[in-house]
Scaffold this motif. Structure first.
Motif, mmCIF file in Angstrom:
data_model
loop_
_atom_site.group_PDB
_atom_site.id
_atom_site.type_symbol
_atom_site.label_atom_id
_atom_site.label_comp_id
_atom_site.label_asym_id
_atom_site.label_seq_id
_atom_site.Cartn_x
_atom_site.Cartn_y
_atom_site.Cartn_z
ATOM 1 N N LEU A 75 9.980 71.881 26.886
ATOM 2 C CA LEU A 75 9.044 72.157 27.976
ATOM 3 C C LEU A 75 9.781 72.574 29.245
ATOM 4 O O LEU A 75 9.367 73.526 29.927
ATOM 5 C CB LEU A 75 8.187 70.915 28.240
ATOM 6 C CG LEU A 75 7.194 71.003 29.407
ATOM 7 C CD1 LEU A 75 6.209 72.143 29.204
ATOM 8 C CD2 LEU A 75 6.451 69.681 29.570
ATOM 9 N N LEU A 150 2.923 72.487 24.804
ATOM 10 C CA LEU A 150 3.990 71.487 24.883
ATOM 11 C C LEU A 150 3.575 70.287 25.726
ATOM 12 O O LEU A 150 3.904 69.143 25.393
ATOM 13 C CB LEU A 150 5.256 72.124 25.451
ATOM 14 C CG LEU A 150 5.964 73.107 24.505
ATOM 15 C CD1 LEU A 150 7.018 73.908 25.259
ATOM 16 C CD2 LEU A 150 6.609 72.357 23.345
ATOM 17 N N LYS A 151 2.838 70.533 26.809
ATOM 18 C CA LYS A 151 2.367 69.412 27.630
ATOM 19 C C LYS A 151 1.410 68.521 26.841
ATOM 20 O O LYS A 151 1.460 67.292 26.944
ATOM 21 C CB LYS A 151 1.677 69.939 28.891
ATOM 22 C CG LYS A 151 2.657 70.417 29.958
ATOM 23 C CD LYS A 151 1.930 70.853 31.225
ATOM 24 C CE LYS A 151 2.905 71.219 32.330
ATOM 25 N NZ LYS A 151 2.206 71.662 33.565
#
Length: 210
Positions: A75, A150-151
């Motif tokens: 990330l 990704l978060k």
């Protein structure tokens, strides 16, 4: 007499049953002549299930603790590419006369080939990244979509780790309770056997010999 349930109806948020503490052993066994073999066997079976879940969750915890830093690193890199790209676009909008050399400045970084081997690479200006999704699957994403993905994965992994740690603590409490139950029932039976043996060995009072 029907056997007493070894698990309580109460469960933790992930459905792991609570182990009830047996306060009155005689009542739990159904009276002073109650058999202890069945309850002790049920306690041992419950302990085996709890310990299996403990091993499984311990492995899951280790996997998540290894996975979360990798997601964070990925990330961070994707956000760096996003910020770098947005910074270039902003600079270009503010100054149309930006020199070509400055506009095409490349970022040099290293990436991991395997556990002990790294290589150096020059990052080109791009709006697409490729992410490993597991099971030898790699997909391309636009940078904003990759950041969002990704978060969400990082948040899900952190919640899962928190739940796993909580479940492990709960499990270990139940294992302790079940071990105590087993020991108390066993000791109660030993005491009962000793008392009955003493009763049978007690001499019966005789008549007056005078």
């Amino acid at each position: 007499m029907a056997s007493q349930p070894v698990f309580a109806e109460e469960k933790n948020p992930r459905g792991i049953p609570k182990a009830p503490f047996v306060e009155n052993i005689e009542a739990y066994l159904g009276g002073p002549d109650g058999s202890v073999e069945g309850p002790i066997q049920r306690f041992q079976d419950a302990l085996a299930k709890y310990r299996y879940m403990d091993r499984s969750l311990t492995q899951r915890r280790a996997s998540l603790e290894e996975k979360i830093p990798d997601i964070k690193k990925t990330l961070d890199m994707v956000e760096l590419l996003r910020d770098r790209r947005e910074g270039k676009e902003k600079a270009s909008d503010e100054d149309d006369d930006l020199e070509d050399e400055e506009a095409s400045t490349k970022t040099t970084t290293t990436f991991e080939l395997n556990d002990t081997l790294y290589a150096e690479a020059e990052l080109q200006d791009t709006d697409t990244v490729y992410l490993w999704l597991g099971a030898n699957v790699m997909l391309s994403y636009k940078i904003p979509a990759a950041v969002t993905l990704l978060k969400s994965k990082l948040e899900a992994a952190e919640v899962s780790l928190s739940n796993t740690i909580e479940d492990l603590e709960f499990l270990r409490e139940q294992i302790t309770v079940m071990e105590v139950n087993t020991a108390r029932v066993y000791n109660w039976d030993v005491k009962r056997r000793r008392e009955r043996r003493e009763e049978t060995q007690r001499p019966v009072g005789g008549g007056n010999l005078d």
